[in-house]
Design an enzyme around this catalytic site. Sequence first.
Site, PDB file in Angstrom:
ATOM      1  N   GLU A 226      49.392 -59.175 -59.727  1.00 40.81           N
ATOM      2  CA  GLU A 226      48.260 -59.285 -58.939  1.00 40.81           C
ATOM      3  C   GLU A 226      47.075 -59.135 -60.165  1.00 40.81           C
ATOM      4  O   GLU A 226      45.976 -60.055 -60.015  1.00 40.81           O
ATOM      5  CB  GLU A 226      47.964 -58.359 -57.840  1.00 40.81           C
ATOM      6  CG  GLU A 226      46.668 -58.336 -57.414  1.00 40.81           C
ATOM      7  CD  GLU A 226      45.732 -57.379 -57.624  1.00 40.81           C
ATOM      8  OE1 GLU A 226      44.489 -57.586 -57.183  1.00 40.81           O
ATOM      9  OE2 GLU A 226      45.749 -56.828 -58.686  1.00 40.81           O
ATOM     10  N   ASP A 270      45.762 -52.174 -50.443  1.00 42.81           N
ATOM     11  CA  ASP A 270      45.324 -52.137 -52.003  1.00 42.81           C
ATOM     12  C   ASP A 270      44.233 -50.743 -52.060  1.00 42.81           C
ATOM     13  O   ASP A 270      43.474 -50.785 -51.288  1.00 42.81           O
ATOM     14  CB  ASP A 270      44.670 -53.337 -52.229  1.00 42.81           C
ATOM     15  CG  ASP A 270      44.923 -53.518 -53.869  1.00 42.81           C
ATOM     16  OD1 ASP A 270      45.278 -52.589 -54.526  1.00 42.81           O
ATOM     17  OD2 ASP A 270      44.394 -54.803 -54.392  1.00 42.81           O
TER      18      ASP A 270
END
Length: 383
Positions: A226, A270
């Site tokens: 990511e 997240d």
Amino acid sequence: MSPGSRGRPRQRLEDRGLMKPPSLSKRRLLPRVQFLPLLLLALAMGLAFYIVWNSWHPGVEEMSRSRDLRVPLIGSLSEAKLRLVVGQLDPQRLWGTFLRPLLIVRPPGSSGNLQVRKFLEATLQSLSAGWHVELDPFTASTPLGPLDFGNVVATLDPGAARHLTLACHYDSKFFPPGLPPFVGATDSAVPCALLLELVQALDAMLSRIKQQAAPVTLQLLFLDGEEALKEWGPKDSLYGSRHLAQIMESIPHSPGPTRIQAIELFVLLDLLGASSPIFFSHFPRTARWFQRLRSIEKRLHRLNLLQSHPQEVMYFQPGEPPGPVEDDHIPFLRRGVPVLHLIATPFPAVWHTPADTEANLHPPTVHNLSRILAVFLAEYLGL
């Protein structure tokens, strides 16, 4: 860099709205004398049909044939069932068994990254519910040269028509040698540990709905790459989610056409673990599910089932987020997948610093989030 931008270029993506049904065409009304008896007869027949239908199909929820989301069942868990679900969670297991093995340096292509990937795979395969665990290894060009990546995909029942998909990234941001180590406790070791604890705690319940061949199943995505390796951009970020979304778009799935269409709701976690996080609804299309999380948080607070959680510290807030955030949901959002983005905004003060460690996590907040998410899963999946 403004708060909430995550140091990434902003890009507004229009959330796909729901189509309004066409209005019914007007028809000539019958004369009043003829119309009233017919109306009463129609009402009586409709009531009879409703009673018979519900006696045959208790609790059936009508599903849209389009990709619209289901209407949430407000308060669908009894207090006894809610307490049962929350009681399955084990804070010590979350922290010691699942979180600590993730708190290592783990950028893409590193030995730590591979170690965490194998840990995730082994943990998921050990669950008694019998998850279908797949690896998505690939090599991509990066500013550091070709690197090996690998996503981990776990699906409770691959044969189910629709998926509730929970996702997070497991890689840590790359920092050049000589700098202090970065273990990314909030970014994103805690989200990974939360997902593992949820499926472990609800293992028996998930096993039952799998045996019942429920139409909606649970799916977990642990995404690699990511973080940008040099500078955030369309080609240096979201390596794992870009690759996996493209792959899922090409794999057939019944009733079809592909796996990407099977995702009924994509929930991305997240930057979790710091105290007093604030979450906003990022997309109107999934606002109803964000409201469900708000309601669950309030209910758990009223039942005194949250720790270090005064009334004025509510995590899920109304209003607009500070700004759009590019994250692993983007490749899925672009393909029409409904997204619920659970990211703390503003970002934790330790974001992308060596201070993003276990010592700066807030255990009560982590455990509170596990309880909110467990109830959400139980309601959504009908556990």
